[in-house]
Design an enzyme around this catalytic site. Structure first.
Site, PDB file in Angstrom:
ATOM      1  N   ASP A 129       0.828  -1.207   0.000  1.00 22.65           N
ATOM      2  CA  ASP A 129       0.000   0.000   0.000  1.00 22.65           C
ATOM      3  C   ASP A 129       0.867   1.264   0.000  1.00 22.65           C
ATOM      4  O   ASP A 129       2.001   1.251   0.471  1.00 22.65           O
ATOM      5  CB  ASP A 129      -0.852   0.044   1.269  1.00 22.65           C
ATOM      6  CG  ASP A 129      -1.650  -1.241   1.472  1.00 22.65           C
ATOM      7  OD1 ASP A 129      -2.165  -1.773   0.482  1.00 22.65           O
ATOM      8  OD2 ASP A 129      -1.732  -1.696   2.631  1.00 22.65           O
ATOM      9  N   ASP A 158      -1.379  -2.191  -4.944  1.00 21.66           N
ATOM     10  CA  ASP A 158      -2.236  -2.536  -3.806  1.00 21.66           C
ATOM     11  C   ASP A 158      -3.054  -1.294  -3.418  1.00 21.66           C
ATOM     12  O   ASP A 158      -3.375  -0.474  -4.275  1.00 21.66           O
ATOM     13  CB  ASP A 158      -1.354  -3.083  -2.672  1.00 21.66           C
ATOM     14  CG  ASP A 158      -2.127  -4.036  -1.767  1.00 21.66           C
ATOM     15  OD1 ASP A 158      -3.361  -3.991  -1.758  1.00 21.66           O
ATOM     16  OD2 ASP A 158      -1.489  -4.822  -1.041  1.00 21.66           O
ATOM     17  N   ASP A 162      -4.610   1.678   3.503  1.00 24.37           N
ATOM     18  CA  ASP A 162      -5.301   0.563   4.140  1.00 24.37           C
ATOM     19  C   ASP A 162      -5.147   0.655   5.651  1.00 24.37           C
ATOM     20  O   ASP A 162      -4.065   0.964   6.176  1.00 24.37           O
ATOM     21  CB  ASP A 162      -4.784  -0.773   3.613  1.00 24.37           C
ATOM     22  CG  ASP A 162      -5.315  -1.058   2.193  1.00 24.37           C
ATOM     23  OD1 ASP A 162      -5.935  -0.151   1.594  1.00 24.37           O
ATOM     24  OD2 ASP A 162      -5.119  -2.183   1.697  1.00 24.37           O
ATOM     25  N   ARG A 215     -13.243   0.557  -3.508  1.00 22.81           N
ATOM     26  CA  ARG A 215     -12.806   0.816  -2.116  1.00 22.81           C
ATOM     27  C   ARG A 215     -12.667   2.296  -1.752  1.00 22.81           C
ATOM     28  O   ARG A 215     -11.596   2.764  -1.353  1.00 22.81           O
ATOM     29  CB  ARG A 215     -11.481   0.099  -1.807  1.00 22.81           C
ATOM     30  CG  ARG A 215     -11.492  -1.374  -2.168  1.00 22.81           C
ATOM     31  CD  ARG A 215     -10.226  -2.087  -1.732  1.00 22.81           C
ATOM     32  NE  ARG A 215     -10.244  -3.486  -2.153  1.00 22.81           N
ATOM     33  CZ  ARG A 215      -9.260  -4.350  -1.944  1.00 22.81           C
ATOM     34  NH1 ARG A 215      -8.160  -3.953  -1.349  1.00 22.81           N
ATOM     35  NH2 ARG A 215      -9.372  -5.597  -2.360  1.00 22.81           N
TER      36      ARG A 215
END
Ligand SMILES: *[C@@H]1O[C@H](CO)[C@@H](O)[C@H](O)[C@H]1NC(C)=O
Ligand SMILES: *[C@@H]1O[C@H](CO)[C@@H](O)[C@H](O)[C@H]1NC(C)=O
Ligand SMILES: *[C@@H]1O[C@H](CO)[C@@H](O)[C@H](O)[C@H]1NC(C)=O
Length: 337
Positions: A129, A158, A162, A215
């Protein structure tokens, strides 16, 4: 001051705020709000109270952010990091001037408390991430830019941001997320319910998402309050609340090619995780509540169950819906604080 007074005056005070009145200037408008401000551990202050150091090289940066002593680290220039930057407690990382850039490896905040990250452009991170917040509390991610390219499909890169392993009391504000597939995952497995439930409380406000896949955010087992975010061309699914997660969604604007603004249906679509099953993966549903009116435009909304997260447990300023697009486009990203 980067904002005109007219724009600043467009802030209204939400129902939860005791003393109404427009923000005096942009600094006030940009202040910390949400879970990173009002929580049982106290306001997120980062390096406040400690010294300030300026770094211009990757090795010095990696050393500066270690440890738990309060420190403000001003980051100046462009950094191609050879290893992930492990940020300790009580740190503020602030890009100098128009913002510092980070590429190569990204940033990890793990088992830390009280961290602020502002004014960085973190882009084209291939290993993991852009930022991972792992088992950490009180983090404010504010006025950064995140980008790569969306053409390589969902698994080339990625996540951008997160938030995992029972992290808690996070505010994500005024960031510009663009040209990337998977933006922000909260809770990284449907098998971590025991660990994550009761945590993963995140506020997302005044973020700008443009040309994204999925997301924005996707959540499991936590609570996320999303207000006054602007979504444009979120090509598959923006907000996804699943695995008993709860979202409170208010005052957001959705535009462009954004087929699904919000879903609590548990199915993890194959466009999100194509490496698992061609039909997607079934998890149990999440919950969603709608607060102040959203402008969903032509985007779909699939709320399969309403939850009990109907009110945020803190004070916050809501921007009038008609001003959200203009204000967020102008105020989000680096070089604005
Ligand atoms: C952060 O700094 C404060 C003040 O110096 C200190 O009390 C606290 O223990 C530090 N946090 C951690 C995790 O060490
Ligand atoms: C919405 O949720 C229902 C389950 O309640 C599901 O059958 C349906 O396919 C979902 N719609 C979309 C567009 O995903
Ligand atoms: C809120 O709803 C969740 C999911 O149904 C439930 O587990 C929780 O106990 C409820 N909380 C309150 C305070 O009612």
């Amino acid at each position: 001051m980067k904002f005109t007074l007219a724009l600043a005056a467009n802030f209204l005070v939400g129902a939860a705020v005791a003393a109404p009145g427009p923000a005096k200037d942009c600094k006030e408008s940009f202040g910390l709000e949400g879970f990173a401000k009002e929580n049982p551990l106290g306001v997120t202050t980062g390096g406040k109270g400690g010294p300030t150091t300026t770094v211009t090289a990757a090795a010095a940066l990696a050393t500066a952010v270690l440890g738990k002593n309060p420190l403000t680290v001003v980051i100046k220039g462009d950094f191609d990091l050879p290893a992930r930057l492990l940020v300790g407690s009580n740190k503020s990382l602030i890009g100098h001037g128009k913002g510092a850039t980070i590429t190569g490896k990204g940033v990890t905040i793990k088992a830390a408390d009280n961290v602020i990250i502002q004014n960085l452009h973190i882009h084209d991170i291939l290993d993991d991430d852009c930022i991972t917040i792992h088992s950490s509390t009180r983090v404010w991610i504010d006025h950064n830019e995140f980008s790569s390219d969306i053409d390589g499909g969902p698994d080339k890169f990625d996540g951008q941001l997160d938030i995992i392993h029972a992290s808690d009391f996070i505010t994500v504000s005024w960031n510009y997320f663009h040209d990337h597939w998977k933006s922000s995952l909260v809770g990284n497995s449907d098998a971590y319910g025991d660990e994550d439930s009761g945590h993963l409380r995140v506020t997302y406000h005044h973020n700008h998402w443009n040309n994204m896949g999925t997301r924005g955010n996707a959540g499991r087992f936590g609570h996320q309050h999303l207000y006054n975010n602007f979504y444009n061309d979120f090509h598959y699914q923006a907000i996804h609340s699943r695995s008993n997660n709860q979202v409170l969604v208010e005052g957001n604007v959705f535009r462009g090619d954004t087929p699904e603004a919000l879903s609590t249906y548990g199915l993890v679509i194959p466009m999100d995780s194509p490496n698992t099953s061609p039909d997607g993966d079934y998890e149990i549903d999440g919950f969603a509540n709608l607060g102040a009116k959203n402008d969903f435009g032509r985007s779909g909304v699939n709320i399969t169950q309403k939850g009990n997260f109907t009110k945020a447990p803190y004070k916050y300023k809501l921007t009038p819906l008609k001003s959200v697009e203009g204000l967020v486009k102008q105020g989000a990203g680096r070089g604005k604080i």
